[in-house]
Design a protein around this motif. Sequence first.
Motif, mmCIF file in Angstrom:
data_model
loop_
_atom_site.group_PDB
_atom_site.id
_atom_site.type_symbol
_atom_site.label_atom_id
_atom_site.label_comp_id
_atom_site.label_asym_id
_atom_site.label_seq_id
_atom_site.Cartn_x
_atom_site.Cartn_y
_atom_site.Cartn_z
ATOM 1 N N LEU A 142 78.426 28.673 0.014
ATOM 2 C CA LEU A 142 78.785 30.087 -0.053
ATOM 3 C C LEU A 142 78.497 30.778 1.269
ATOM 4 O O LEU A 142 79.140 31.758 1.621
ATOM 5 C CB LEU A 142 77.982 30.782 -1.161
ATOM 6 N N GLN A 143 77.502 30.282 1.990
ATOM 7 C CA GLN A 143 77.122 30.868 3.265
ATOM 8 C C GLN A 143 76.404 29.807 4.084
ATOM 9 O O GLN A 143 75.663 28.982 3.545
ATOM 10 C CB GLN A 143 76.205 32.082 3.045
ATOM 11 N N VAL A 144 76.645 29.810 5.391
ATOM 12 C CA VAL A 144 76.001 28.858 6.301
ATOM 13 C C VAL A 144 75.532 29.624 7.533
ATOM 14 O O VAL A 144 76.334 30.279 8.198
ATOM 15 C CB VAL A 144 76.972 27.740 6.751
ATOM 16 N N VAL A 145 74.238 29.570 7.823
ATOM 17 C CA VAL A 145 73.714 30.214 9.033
ATOM 18 C C VAL A 145 72.772 29.245 9.737
ATOM 19 O O VAL A 145 72.184 28.363 9.111
ATOM 20 C CB VAL A 145 72.978 31.537 8.716
ATOM 21 N N GLU A 146 72.653 29.425 11.037
ATOM 22 C CA GLU A 146 71.827 28.527 11.845
ATOM 23 C C GLU A 146 70.751 29.311 12.594
ATOM 24 O O GLU A 146 70.915 30.507 12.882
ATOM 25 C CB GLU A 146 72.695 27.759 12.845
ATOM 26 N N PHE A 147 69.672 28.612 12.920
ATOM 27 C CA PHE A 147 68.558 29.195 13.666
ATOM 28 C C PHE A 147 68.181 28.275 14.821
ATOM 29 O O PHE A 147 68.510 27.089 14.820
ATOM 30 C CB PHE A 147 67.340 29.376 12.753
ATOM 31 N N ALA A 148 67.453 28.857 15.765
ATOM 32 C CA ALA A 148 66.903 28.093 16.888
ATOM 33 C C ALA A 148 67.981 27.289 17.593
ATOM 34 O O ALA A 148 67.832 26.087 17.829
ATOM 35 C CB ALA A 148 65.759 27.182 16.414
ATOM 36 N N ASP A 418 61.767 23.809 23.620
ATOM 37 C CA ASP A 418 62.395 23.324 24.848
ATOM 38 C C ASP A 418 62.230 21.821 25.048
ATOM 39 O O ASP A 418 62.760 21.252 26.007
ATOM 40 C CB ASP A 418 61.813 24.050 26.069
ATOM 41 N N GLU A 419 61.498 21.158 24.134
ATOM 42 C CA GLU A 419 61.250 19.728 24.301
ATOM 43 C C GLU A 419 62.240 18.908 23.471
ATOM 44 O O GLU A 419 62.460 19.196 22.293
ATOM 45 C CB GLU A 419 59.818 19.382 23.868
ATOM 46 N N PRO A 420 62.835 17.862 24.055
ATOM 47 C CA PRO A 420 63.793 17.036 23.303
ATOM 48 C C PRO A 420 63.089 16.191 22.250
ATOM 49 O O PRO A 420 61.977 15.712 22.444
ATOM 50 C CB PRO A 420 64.436 16.171 24.388
ATOM 51 N N TYR A 435 66.637 19.620 20.404
ATOM 52 C CA TYR A 435 65.502 20.277 21.054
ATOM 53 C C TYR A 435 64.657 21.022 20.026
ATOM 54 O O TYR A 435 65.160 21.797 19.220
ATOM 55 C CB TYR A 435 65.984 21.240 22.138
ATOM 56 N N GLY A 436 63.365 20.741 20.056
ATOM 57 C CA GLY A 436 62.430 21.386 19.152
ATOM 58 C C GLY A 436 62.101 20.526 17.948
ATOM 59 O O GLY A 436 62.926 19.764 17.444
ATOM 60 N N GLU A 437 60.861 20.648 17.479
ATOM 61 C CA GLU A 437 60.404 19.936 16.282
ATOM 62 C C GLU A 437 60.478 20.873 15.084
ATOM 63 O O GLU A 437 59.913 21.964 15.098
ATOM 64 C CB GLU A 437 58.962 19.462 16.472
ATOM 65 N N VAL A 438 61.180 20.450 14.037
ATOM 66 C CA VAL A 438 61.318 21.269 12.831
ATOM 67 C C VAL A 438 60.176 20.951 11.876
ATOM 68 O O VAL A 438 59.965 19.793 11.499
ATOM 69 C CB VAL A 438 62.676 21.019 12.145
ATOM 70 N N VAL A 439 59.435 21.998 11.486
ATOM 71 C CA VAL A 439 58.327 21.856 10.548
ATOM 72 C C VAL A 439 58.640 22.723 9.331
ATOM 73 O O VAL A 439 58.730 23.951 9.450
ATOM 74 C CB VAL A 439 56.992 22.313 11.179
ATOM 75 N N ILE A 440 58.839 22.097 8.174
ATOM 76 C CA ILE A 440 59.037 22.862 6.948
ATOM 77 C C ILE A 440 57.696 23.475 6.564
ATOM 78 O O ILE A 440 56.676 22.799 6.511
ATOM 79 C CB ILE A 440 59.578 21.972 5.812
ATOM 80 N N ALA A 441 57.696 24.774 6.323
ATOM 81 C CA ALA A 441 56.439 25.502 6.122
ATOM 82 C C ALA A 441 55.832 25.225 4.752
ATOM 83 O O ALA A 441 56.516 25.336 3.727
ATOM 84 C CB ALA A 441 56.683 27.002 6.290
ATOM 85 N N HIS A 442 54.539 24.857 4.746
ATOM 86 C CA HIS A 442 53.734 24.732 3.534
ATOM 87 C C HIS A 442 52.544 25.679 3.647
ATOM 88 O O HIS A 442 52.311 26.268 4.715
ATOM 89 C CB HIS A 442 53.266 23.289 3.343
ATOM 90 N N VAL A 446 49.855 25.722 10.009
ATOM 91 C CA VAL A 446 49.257 26.725 10.899
ATOM 92 C C VAL A 446 50.267 27.117 11.980
ATOM 93 O O VAL A 446 50.895 26.257 12.601
ATOM 94 C CB VAL A 446 47.965 26.181 11.553
ATOM 95 N N ILE A 447 50.447 28.421 12.198
ATOM 96 C CA ILE A 447 51.372 28.922 13.211
ATOM 97 C C ILE A 447 50.712 28.872 14.579
ATOM 98 O O ILE A 447 49.570 29.321 14.750
ATOM 99 C CB ILE A 447 51.808 30.365 12.877
ATOM 100 N N GLU A 448 51.436 28.310 15.542
ATOM 101 C CA GLU A 448 50.927 28.174 16.908
ATOM 102 C C GLU A 448 51.673 29.112 17.848
ATOM 103 O O GLU A 448 52.789 29.554 17.550
ATOM 104 C CB GLU A 448 51.098 26.724 17.380
ATOM 105 N N PRO A 449 51.076 29.438 19.017
ATOM 106 C CA PRO A 449 51.773 30.292 19.991
ATOM 107 C C PRO A 449 53.107 29.669 20.411
ATOM 108 O O PRO A 449 53.200 28.469 20.641
ATOM 109 C CB PRO A 449 50.804 30.343 21.172
ATOM 110 N N GLY A 450 54.139 30.494 20.466
ATOM 111 C CA GLY A 450 55.462 30.030 20.869
ATOM 112 C C GLY A 450 56.307 29.487 19.746
ATOM 113 O O GLY A 450 57.485 29.169 19.960
ATOM 114 N N ASP A 451 55.753 29.364 18.540
ATOM 115 C CA ASP A 451 56.535 28.881 17.403
ATOM 116 C C ASP A 451 57.663 29.855 17.072
ATOM 117 O O ASP A 451 57.479 31.077 17.096
ATOM 118 C CB ASP A 451 55.649 28.740 16.157
#
Length: 477
Positions: A142-148, A418-420, A435-442, A446-451
Amino acid sequence: MKIVILGAGQVGASVAESLVSEENDITIVDTDAARLAYLQDRLDLRTVLGNAAWPSVLREAGTEDADLLIAVTQSDQSNLVACKVAKSVFNVPTRIARLRAADFLESEELLSADNFAVDFALCPEEIVTDYIAKLVAFPEALQVVEFAGGRVCLVAVRAYEGGLLVGKPIRAMREHLPPGLEARIPAIFRRGQPVSPDGGTVIEHGDEVFILAATELIRPALRELRRMQQPVRRLMIAGGGNIGLRVARRLQERYEVKVIEHSPARAEQLASALGNALVLAGDATDEDLLEQENIAEMDMFLALTNDDEDNIMAATLAKRLGCKRVVALINRRAYADMVQGGPIDIGLSPAQVSIGVLLARVRRGDVVGVHSLRRGAAEALELVAHGDAKTSKVIGRAIGAIDWPSGVIAAAIVRRIDEPQIVGFTDQGTRITRYGEVVIAHHDTVIEPGDHVIIFCVKKKLVRKVEKLFQVGFGFI
């Protein structure tokens, strides 16, 4: 924030409606007195009648002390002149212009501070084209959106009877997903109302379910909820206007495309511009024409004319004649809400699709992405976490320990963007890199600077609270 909006059309009105609800001081300028009166009756804003490119009109609108000017009239020339005047005469800090002509969009020099002084150029037609291309790639969505930058994908689907998860709790999804594949269901809408999901929430037939995963993993995750449709191979487009032409150009290399255009003269122009698409001069609401062109064998029908009623009629007819999936471009949001879910699979509002790109430029804090969901009822945000544990309310804290407003869900994080990262291999053994590591939030993530944190708000009014949560303070602790 004091904002002057030039143009009270669909885009201008949608922007005004979104921003006025967030306690901004809005003034909207247009030459249509009736349209301005209508908006003033519905929204808490000020209106000015006049030509948006005239300095006297801009002065009356309060541009001399505005923080932002958004020029979204129907005229590229008016929008450009208004931005230039806003910079040279009134020194407005930020200026956004809606532009259609490629000659302007492709020239950074013309838009520079020394010339027309446009900080950001918005092309709704191109945004809508990108959006439609995603719907063609995911025909069950029904809808498709992208991030990062496309690293993470959020897809809305209708749960169907017989799906692996229907009648089961969300936590059961882990039992079916392949090892290493993680996905998240950040929101469910049941009979039009939001349901705050947790592991024990049972998915029901007919639920509108939003599922989020790394882009390369989204299709296996979708199989848990829906019977996967066959990939689109053949599609028909009704309407060869600005959007119809852009969509046909984008898709003609990968799909079999037919375009129906009412105007014979315009059809000739389209035939010259489109090398690999078949262009037909005719009426898309003509049942005989659709049957002659084998509408029942089409995988998707896109009604993209400039007339809402024609789009609704053509899409409804195409569905009745056997087309598998139909999409109608509908400017009036009330129409889109009314028809979607009936014979029309998706009612697409151009203003709601394009508004997210603009809102990302307006939001407070470091908001890099905004997507309007469910035709403006909800929003998904991509925010960058800045600061440290002393200056931020989110950095160094687990997701479960953060005081999120009710109705706000932290769904995923993209870390070290920015990291492959190697996410797989082709059949020939070539590495597939993202580019970037995807972490599904639980709850313990823990949120880190630059996330880059992807947030889902089931109600638009919650956005302001999320922005404040991510703002960096001075010595927070």
